[in-house]
Design a protein around this motif. Structure first.
Motif, PDB file in Angstrom:
ATOM      1  N   LEU A 195       0.825  -1.203   0.000  1.00 17.05           N
ATOM      2  CA  LEU A 195       0.000   0.000   0.000  1.00 17.05           C
ATOM      3  C   LEU A 195       0.863   1.258   0.000  1.00 17.05           C
ATOM      4  CD1 LEU A 195      -2.863  -0.926   2.523  1.00 17.05           C
ATOM      5  CD2 LEU A 195      -2.943  -0.929   0.021  1.00 17.05           C
ATOM      6  N   GLU A 196       1.926   1.250   0.792  1.00 16.33           N
ATOM      7  CA  GLU A 196       2.823   2.408   0.822  1.00 16.33           C
ATOM      8  C   GLU A 196       3.496   2.620  -0.536  1.00 16.33           C
ATOM      9  OE1 GLU A 196       4.461   2.693   5.371  1.00 16.33           O
ATOM     10  OE2 GLU A 196       5.294   1.101   4.112  1.00 16.33           O
ATOM     11  N   THR A 197       3.870   1.510  -1.181  1.00 13.59           N
ATOM     12  CA  THR A 197       4.539   1.597  -2.482  1.00 13.59           C
ATOM     13  C   THR A 197       3.585   2.112  -3.554  1.00 13.59           C
ATOM     14  OG1 THR A 197       5.952  -0.267  -1.841  1.00 13.59           O
ATOM     15  CG2 THR A 197       5.884   0.303  -4.179  1.00 13.59           C
ATOM     16  N   LEU A 198       2.325   1.675  -3.489  1.00 11.81           N
ATOM     17  CA  LEU A 198       1.319   2.149  -4.429  1.00 11.81           C
ATOM     18  C   LEU A 198       1.040   3.644  -4.251  1.00 11.81           C
ATOM     19  CD1 LEU A 198      -1.263  -0.754  -4.128  1.00 11.81           C
ATOM     20  CD2 LEU A 198      -0.134  -0.087  -6.238  1.00 11.81           C
ATOM     21  N   ALA A 199       0.893   4.040  -2.991  1.00 13.15           N
ATOM     22  CA  ALA A 199       0.462   5.402  -2.698  1.00 13.15           C
ATOM     23  C   ALA A 199       1.612   6.402  -2.628  1.00 13.15           C
ATOM     24  CB  ALA A 199      -0.315   5.422  -1.376  1.00 13.15           C
ATOM     25  N   GLY A 200       2.842   5.908  -2.417  1.00  7.75           N
ATOM     26  CA  GLY A 200       3.964   6.815  -2.266  1.00  7.75           C
ATOM     27  C   GLY A 200       3.901   7.618  -0.989  1.00  7.75           C
ATOM     28  N   GLU A 220     -11.790   3.216   2.107  1.00  4.77           N
ATOM     29  CA  GLU A 220     -12.820   4.183   1.711  1.00  4.77           C
ATOM     30  C   GLU A 220     -12.886   4.278   0.186  1.00  4.77           C
ATOM     31  OE1 GLU A 220     -13.675   8.996   2.037  1.00  4.77           O
ATOM     32  OE2 GLU A 220     -12.355   8.025   3.501  1.00  4.77           O
ATOM     33  N   LEU A 221     -11.716   4.359  -0.448  1.00  2.59           N
ATOM     34  CA  LEU A 221     -11.671   4.433  -1.910  1.00  2.59           C
ATOM     35  C   LEU A 221     -12.130   3.128  -2.544  1.00  2.59           C
ATOM     36  CD1 LEU A 221      -8.246   6.277  -2.396  1.00  2.59           C
ATOM     37  CD2 LEU A 221     -10.540   7.238  -2.675  1.00  2.59           C
ATOM     38  N   TYR A 222     -11.752   2.020  -1.955  1.00  3.10           N
ATOM     39  CA  TYR A 222     -12.107   0.705  -2.500  1.00  3.10           C
ATOM     40  C   TYR A 222     -13.620   0.483  -2.449  1.00  3.10           C
ATOM     41  CZ  TYR A 222     -11.783  -4.340  -3.359  1.00  3.10           C
ATOM     42  OH  TYR A 222     -11.925  -5.607  -3.886  1.00  3.10           O
ATOM     43  N   GLU A 223     -14.227   0.842  -1.326  1.00  4.75           N
ATOM     44  CA  GLU A 223     -15.676   0.673  -1.187  1.00  4.75           C
ATOM     45  C   GLU A 223     -16.454   1.669  -2.041  1.00  4.75           C
ATOM     46  OE1 GLU A 223     -16.309  -1.169   3.259  1.00  4.75           O
ATOM     47  OE2 GLU A 223     -15.970   0.987   3.111  1.00  4.75           O
ATOM     48  N   ASP A 224     -15.800   2.778  -2.388  1.00  2.00           N
ATOM     49  CA  ASP A 224     -16.437   3.799  -3.205  1.00  2.00           C
ATOM     50  C   ASP A 224     -16.174   3.572  -4.693  1.00  2.00           C
ATOM     51  OD1 ASP A 224     -18.074   6.084  -3.287  1.00  2.00           O
ATOM     52  OD2 ASP A 224     -16.342   7.416  -3.497  1.00  2.00           O
ATOM     53  N   ASN A 225     -15.633   2.375  -5.002  1.00  4.06           N
ATOM     54  CA  ASN A 225     -15.320   2.008  -6.393  1.00  4.06           C
ATOM     55  C   ASN A 225     -14.347   2.984  -7.047  1.00  4.06           C
ATOM     56  OD1 ASN A 225     -16.966  -0.354  -6.526  1.00  4.06           O
ATOM     57  ND2 ASN A 225     -18.775   0.959  -6.748  1.00  4.06           N
ATOM     58  N   ARG A 226     -13.414   3.503  -6.257  1.00  7.34           N
ATOM     59  CA  ARG A 226     -12.379   4.391  -6.771  1.00  7.34           C
ATOM     60  C   ARG A 226     -10.993   3.904  -6.344  1.00  7.34           C
ATOM     61  NH1 ARG A 226     -12.274   9.521  -4.786  1.00  7.34           N
ATOM     62  NH2 ARG A 226     -13.463   8.997  -2.914  1.00  7.34           N
ATOM     63  N   PRO A 227     -10.724   2.607  -6.476  1.00 11.44           N
ATOM     64  CA  PRO A 227      -9.460   2.079  -5.945  1.00 11.44           C
ATOM     65  C   PRO A 227      -8.224   2.674  -6.587  1.00 11.44           C
ATOM     66  CG  PRO A 227     -10.507   0.465  -7.384  1.00 11.44           C
ATOM     67  CD  PRO A 227     -11.506   1.556  -7.157  1.00 11.44           C
ATOM     68  N   LEU A 228      -8.306   3.059  -7.859  1.00  8.06           N
ATOM     69  CA  LEU A 228      -7.128   3.577  -8.543  1.00  8.06           C
ATOM     70  C   LEU A 228      -6.723   4.962  -8.049  1.00  8.06           C
ATOM     71  CD1 LEU A 228      -7.732   2.412 -12.235  1.00  8.06           C
ATOM     72  CD2 LEU A 228      -6.396   1.299 -10.428  1.00  8.06           C
ATOM     73  N   VAL A 243      -2.160  -2.540 -11.059  1.00  3.79           N
ATOM     74  CA  VAL A 243      -2.412  -1.764  -9.847  1.00  3.79           C
ATOM     75  C   VAL A 243      -3.589  -2.347  -9.077  1.00  3.79           C
ATOM     76  CG1 VAL A 243      -3.226   0.451  -8.955  1.00  3.79           C
ATOM     77  CG2 VAL A 243      -1.393   0.387 -10.657  1.00  3.79           C
ATOM     78  N   LEU A 244      -4.687  -2.639  -9.762  1.00  2.69           N
ATOM     79  CA  LEU A 244      -5.859  -3.185  -9.096  1.00  2.69           C
ATOM     80  C   LEU A 244      -5.545  -4.545  -8.477  1.00  2.69           C
ATOM     81  CD1 LEU A 244      -8.802  -2.754  -8.408  1.00  2.69           C
ATOM     82  CD2 LEU A 244      -9.428  -3.791 -10.601  1.00  2.69           C
ATOM     83  N   ARG A 245      -4.748  -5.336  -9.192  1.00  4.85           N
ATOM     84  CA  ARG A 245      -4.339  -6.634  -8.669  1.00  4.85           C
ATOM     85  C   ARG A 245      -3.531  -6.455  -7.389  1.00  4.85           C
ATOM     86  NH1 ARG A 245      -0.533  -9.153 -12.654  1.00  4.85           N
ATOM     87  NH2 ARG A 245      -2.226  -8.633 -14.090  1.00  4.85           N
ATOM     88  N   ALA A 246      -2.611  -5.494  -7.391  1.00  6.70           N
ATOM     89  CA  ALA A 246      -1.779  -5.241  -6.219  1.00  6.70           C
ATOM     90  C   ALA A 246      -2.615  -4.739  -5.042  1.00  6.70           C
ATOM     91  CB  ALA A 246      -0.688  -4.231  -6.559  1.00  6.70           C
ATOM     92  N   ILE A 247      -3.608  -3.899  -5.307  1.00 10.77           N
ATOM     93  CA  ILE A 247      -4.481  -3.402  -4.244  1.00 10.77           C
ATOM     94  C   ILE A 247      -5.244  -4.557  -3.604  1.00 10.77           C
ATOM     95  CG2 ILE A 247      -6.547  -2.029  -3.762  1.00 10.77           C
ATOM     96  CD1 ILE A 247      -5.557  -0.049  -5.909  1.00 10.77           C
ATOM     97  N   LYS A 248      -5.812  -5.425  -4.427  1.00 10.99           N
ATOM     98  CA  LYS A 248      -6.553  -6.577  -3.900  1.00 10.99           C
ATOM     99  C   LYS A 248      -5.646  -7.471  -3.056  1.00 10.99           C
ATOM    100  CE  LYS A 248      -9.989  -6.878  -7.650  1.00 10.99           C
ATOM    101  NZ  LYS A 248     -10.476  -7.713  -8.776  1.00 10.99           N
ATOM    102  N   VAL A 249      -4.433  -7.693  -3.536  1.00 11.92           N
ATOM    103  CA  VAL A 249      -3.488  -8.516  -2.785  1.00 11.92           C
ATOM    104  C   VAL A 249      -3.170  -7.864  -1.442  1.00 11.92           C
ATOM    105  CG1 VAL A 249      -1.081  -9.305  -2.723  1.00 11.92           C
ATOM    106  CG2 VAL A 249      -2.448  -9.650  -4.777  1.00 11.92           C
ATOM    107  N   ALA A 250      -2.932  -6.559  -1.438  1.00  8.93           N
ATOM    108  CA  ALA A 250      -2.611  -5.853  -0.197  1.00  8.93           C
ATOM    109  C   ALA A 250      -3.765  -5.936   0.800  1.00  8.93           C
ATOM    110  CB  ALA A 250      -2.277  -4.397  -0.495  1.00  8.93           C
ATOM    111  N   LEU A 251      -4.994  -5.798   0.320  1.00 13.52           N
ATOM    112  CA  LEU A 251      -6.153  -5.865   1.207  1.00 13.52           C
ATOM    113  C   LEU A 251      -6.360  -7.280   1.745  1.00 13.52           C
ATOM    114  CD1 LEU A 251      -8.741  -3.543  -0.592  1.00 13.52           C
ATOM    115  CD2 LEU A 251      -7.118  -2.996   1.234  1.00 13.52           C
ATOM    116  N   LEU A 252      -6.037  -8.281   0.953  1.00 15.00           N
ATOM    117  CA  LEU A 252      -6.089  -9.666   1.439  1.00 15.00           C
ATOM    118  C   LEU A 252      -5.021  -9.899   2.503  1.00 15.00           C
ATOM    119  CD1 LEU A 252      -6.608 -11.796  -1.802  1.00 15.00           C
ATOM    120  CD2 LEU A 252      -8.173 -11.677   0.149  1.00 15.00           C
ATOM    121  N   CYS A 253      -3.833  -9.389   2.253  1.00 14.46           N
ATOM    122  CA  CYS A 253      -2.725  -9.604   3.181  1.00 14.46           C
ATOM    123  C   CYS A 253      -2.946  -8.927   4.526  1.00 14.46           C
ATOM    124  CB  CYS A 253      -1.421  -9.088   2.569  1.00 14.46           C
ATOM    125  SG  CYS A 253      -0.794 -10.094   1.204  1.00 14.46           S
TER     126      CYS A 253
END
Length: 334
Positions: A195-200, A220-228, A243-253
């Motif tokens: 998440l830190e790497t994605l968001a900087g 908040e962004l994920y539930e609002d359908n604005r994950p990117l 990016v979306l794949r990485a976000i899903k993986v991070a949320l699972l982890c």
């Protein structure tokens, strides 16, 4: 050992003094020496030596030698020219890492952890996975470093109960609250690093006098359908699917239950696209609980003793914190 005058003589990383030098064969090295402020002792240095000398992987830092004599033990590591990931992402001299580089960094760290957990002859829980412990070589390949808190584990046991040691902001709930240690605490910390790497941006920051936690923001962004919208604005181009794949993986982890977090070998497969990353529909209870309580939570309400090397120690007299994810270091046992 000879030192190259073109290199900085010394630098400090989390209360450890590093000197850059060059061996007679031309290899550049980083010499780690405890500073007076460090609580890490010879026992932890010995753990670091024993662990890293028994594991070899392209995404783990290489140990060239050591000296434990005297009051200032030394470890001699390969020199990683581009420093730590946290410095590259959000340090004063932060780099402009493009998306392919960030993705490969996440994938490399995942492969290193998969090796430690599932492939090595000894099974290792690192216990302190964080952006500052991910070092980058000349080609920006990631290498996991600092094995001073590493523990061997038996995968036949459900967990090992141990003292809590690591860094607030990266601690899995079951470990922070009860000291239950399995390899899944590294999985949780890896999710934070992604998440830190994605968001900087670090997992905790202050903006306009308001505390902003990356978990709340991403969900908040994920539930609002604005994950990117999570993506670092400095990234003008990126692969939306990756990016979306990485976000899903991070949320699972970073799920609250260790049983809901995937093993690192599956994380690697999901990141590469060999296995589909499922949609994450369950927001972790640690987020909803602290939102309901207005920021105060039982997650970190129990005092965890230890000294902080980078931020003030949580006040044990108040016994509550404003968030379960603080950015200070627990040095228990160091």
């Amino acid at each position: 050992m000879m030192f190259d005058s073109a290199l900085p003589k010394t630098f400090i990383v989390e209360n450890c003094l590093f000197s850059q030098g060059k061996l007679t064969d031309g290899r550049f090295v980083a010499v780690k020496q405890l500073s007076e402020a460090s609580h890490q002792g010879k026992k932890e240095f010995a753990t670091e030596i024993e662990t890293i000398s028994r594991v070899q992987h392209r995404n783990l830092v290489k140990l060239y030698g050591c000296c434990l004599e005297g009051n200032k033990p030394l470890l001699v590591y390969e020199c990683l020219e581009n420093g730590s990931l946290d410095h590259a992402l959000f340090g004063k001299g932060k780099s402009s890492l493009d998306w392919p580089t960030r993705f490969e960094i996440c994938l490399g760290v995942a492969r290193g952890l998969s090796y430690l957990h599932e492939e090595s002859s000894i099974r290792v829980v690192h216990r302190d996975i964080k952006a500052s412990n991910i070092l980058l070589d000349a080609n920006l390949n990631p290498k996991i470093s600092d094995f001073g808190l590493a523990k061997l584990y038996d995968d036949q046991k459900t967990h090992v109960s141990t003292k809590v040691a690591g860094t607030f902001g990266y601690l899995a709930p079951e470990y922070a609250m009860r000291g239950h240690m399995t390899e899944k605490i590294d999985v949780f910390a890896f999710g934070v690093v992604v998440l830190e790497t994605l968001a900087g941006r670090p997992n905790y920051s202050t903006k306009d006098e308001n505390k902003v936690y990356i978990f709340e923001w991403v969900w908040e962004l994920y539930e609002d359908n604005r994950p990117l919208d999570v993506v670092d604005p400095r990234l003008e181009e990126f692969d939306s699917e990756e990016v979306l794949r990485a976000i899903k993986v991070a949320l699972l982890c970073t799920q609250g239950s260790p049983h809901q977090r995937p093993p690192m070998s599956r994380v690697v497969a999901m990141l590469t696209g060999d296995v589909e990353a499922p949609d994450v529909v369950t927001k972790p209870s640690y987020i909803t609980e602290w939102q309901i309580k207005g920021g105060n939570t039982s997650y970190m309400s129990t005092d965890v003793s230890g000294q902080s090397s980078s931020a003030p120690r949580p006040n044990s007299s108040t016994s509550q914190t404003s968030s379960p994810f603080l950015s200070s270091v627990i040095d228990e046992g160091r």
